[in-house]
Design an enzyme around this catalytic site. Structure first.
Site, PDB file in Angstrom:
ATOM      1  NE  ARG A 246     -62.362   9.297  86.502  1.00 36.52           N
ATOM      2  CZ  ARG A 246     -61.557   9.259  87.571  1.00 36.52           C
ATOM      3  NH1 ARG A 246     -60.415   9.926  87.568  1.00 36.52           N
ATOM      4  NH2 ARG A 246     -61.892   8.541  88.629  1.00 36.52           N
ATOM      5  CD  GLU A 275     -57.951   6.522  81.759  1.00 33.49           C
ATOM      6  OE1 GLU A 275     -57.443   7.637  81.568  1.00 33.49           O
ATOM      7  OE2 GLU A 275     -58.172   6.041  82.871  1.00 33.49           O
ATOM      8  CG  HIS A 293     -56.231   6.845  85.467  1.00 36.93           C
ATOM      9  ND1 HIS A 293     -57.511   6.850  84.963  1.00 36.93           N
ATOM     10  CD2 HIS A 293     -56.326   7.394  86.711  1.00 36.93           C
ATOM     11  CE1 HIS A 293     -58.351   7.365  85.860  1.00 36.93           C
ATOM     12  NE2 HIS A 293     -57.643   7.693  86.929  1.00 36.93           N
TER      13      HIS A 293
END
Lengths: 329, 329
Positions: A246, A275, A293
């Site tokens: 993360r 993000e 991601h």
């Protein structure tokens, strides 16, 4: 036909609060089953609380995804609820305390994503060391013919790789990198008795003794900003960081500074603190590879997960053991 | 000092026709030895033929690189020549027939590059399947925040990989991809008795039975344009080609057409037919990754190769077995 409808209406009901992301990609029939039926809250003209009250006695399970939290409030509106199935590996969108109190069974996506995430970690690492994305830009911009060769890269074989978080994903990353001739060591909450790789009890020591850090752990209060200035300095000028965990596990401001100033060699990042907003400094750097991601984003794994979701729900309604039940530590 | 110079002048002489690429990257002292001396033709004011005649009786070896061919004419000017060492794995810049006739010993870079090439092949493959370079562009252009997720990629695990040319590089590619859960089969001139992977005697059959082709063979009359329209069609719409061999092994016009028209899924290319010129169509495609023939370009391997060159030359002048002598099939 009427008999058929009656049969369908008697199937156990699984609540969907929002359409899962799979619907947009694969259509509404991607969790097919003859053993349960979906109740789609968003298709009703009723307000959500009214909708839930209407079906309170019949909803036995919820199929949840990251964008549709299962709060204590929702759980309390569903007295017949006995199971929550989530399409994610993470559980932070589910009120676990309330589920525990009620004895509600939880199942998640298990390790279905782990191979894809490990593959992307290795892909990002090779890309950073060998400048694949940067030299692809070099070729696309016509610079190869006009300005000559791209600078030398670094060899992967022989590198000392430190895995931060040796769970399902971290172990698969290690297995892959052993085939490239890397030596593996790791940091995790506890030393794993069955693992032969050298263990470092803190990430600073791991960084000081490796060339490459691969962040494979989850985000918790303990891991937030764990990769800070001291750790990056310990990794050093030839060091590389890969993050498929993360974003907030790394102090992103420090990482930007280290990359801009050449205090570490490079980074491959699938995740970011805010993000989809990405620090604008990254876009000017050739020593960083930016991935949106998408470590779990493959057709094959989405399909496998859909199958897993259906099998878990069917197992639950047949009183059989679930495939990926979440059991407390 | 005088004694020292006399000693140096008595060392066996190794001819350098042009500065090897290593000089520009690592400086003139990257092949250090106290057992031989270099004669640098480009530093002389004499014309090359005059320079060679001047030193004809004393040159015992040539250190050659791809840009400086060792022709029959040059060999004939060097009656004392007994050895040619080349910094490359390939030998096509050396007149092998003349060397054989004269009994000149040849040594090359052996397999020193093989791991780097295999690593890049895997890196290109993961990049194509998971769209690393393309999604890096997506992020750099600010499209993630504005337009959302990048489309789903493909999973590497479970893919059927066909290796074209199972030599040193191809075997290392296979070893790496086994760790990702791929199944391997191969094509080569002959079935290898010690290899358990399924063998296909022609590349069309290999393509028809695999999802991914990885070109690891050399360029010969037999392999030129071996990957043609038929082979690409057999690979099919979900197929991927990786080329770390030589550009002309693929019919590049056909490859462009197949990629533009979606007749294959993608390609990762380190080599091109007319490099450094690359077909302009490639630059508009997101399903291709373009690498500027840099599969062997790492600092570590350049250093290893420099050591290998020195060790081969020193072994030769000490009448010891060479490390990487080229022996005819």
């Amino acid at each position: 036909m009427e008999a058929c409808n009656r049969e369908y209406n008697e199937l156990p009901k699984v609540l969907l609060l929002k359409p899962p992301p799979d619907y947009a990609l694969f259509g509404d029939e991607c969790f097919p089953s003859t053993k349960f039926q979906f109740l789609k809250a968003w298709e009703s003209t009723l307000r959500l609380d009214q909708f839930l009250k209407t079906h309170a006695q019949s909803v036995q399970a919820i199929l949840s995804s990251g964008g549709a939290p299962v709060t204590a409030e929702i759980i309390r509106l569903m007295p017949a609820l006995r199971m929550v199935m989530t399409t994610s590996a993470g559980l932070n969108h589910i009120d676990m305390a309330e589920c525990r109190r009620r004895g509600i069974t939880i199942a998640n996506a298990g390790n279905v994503f782990s191979e894809d995430v490990a593959d992307l970690a290795v892909g990002l690492l090779i890309d950073v060391l060998r400048s694949i994305s940067a030299s692809d830009r070099h070729v696309r911009q016509g610079l190869w013919a006009n300005k000559g060769d791209y600078p030398l890269g670094c060899k992967l074989g022989g590198k000392r790789v430190g895995i931060v978080g040796l769970g399902s994903i971290g172990s698969l990353v290690a297995k892959r990198l052993e085939a490239f001739g890397c030596s593996i060591s790791y940091n995790s909450r506890k030393k794993k008795p069955s693992v032969l790789y050298p263990f470092y009890s803190n990430v600073y020591e791991l960084a000081a003794n490796t060339d490459i850090l691969i962040i494979c752990c989850g985000l918790t209060d303990e891991t937030r900003h764990m990769i800070n200035n001291e750790v990056l300095s310990a990794l050093g000028k030839e060091g590389v960081v890969i993050n498929i965990g993360r974003g907030a596990i790394i102090d992103e401001k420090e990482l930007v500074r280290c990359l801009v100033q050449g205090e570490i060699k490079g980074a491959g990042l699938d995740v970011f603190e805010n993000e989809p907003d990405v620090p604008k400094e990254f876009s000017a750097l050739d020593n960083v590879v930016l991935s949106p991601h998408c470590a779990v984003f493959t057709w094959e794994t989405f399909k496998d997960r859909q199958k897993l979701v259906v099998e878990n729900l069917e197992a639950f309604f047949s009183n059989k053991p679930l495939l990926t039940e979440v059991v407390d530590d």
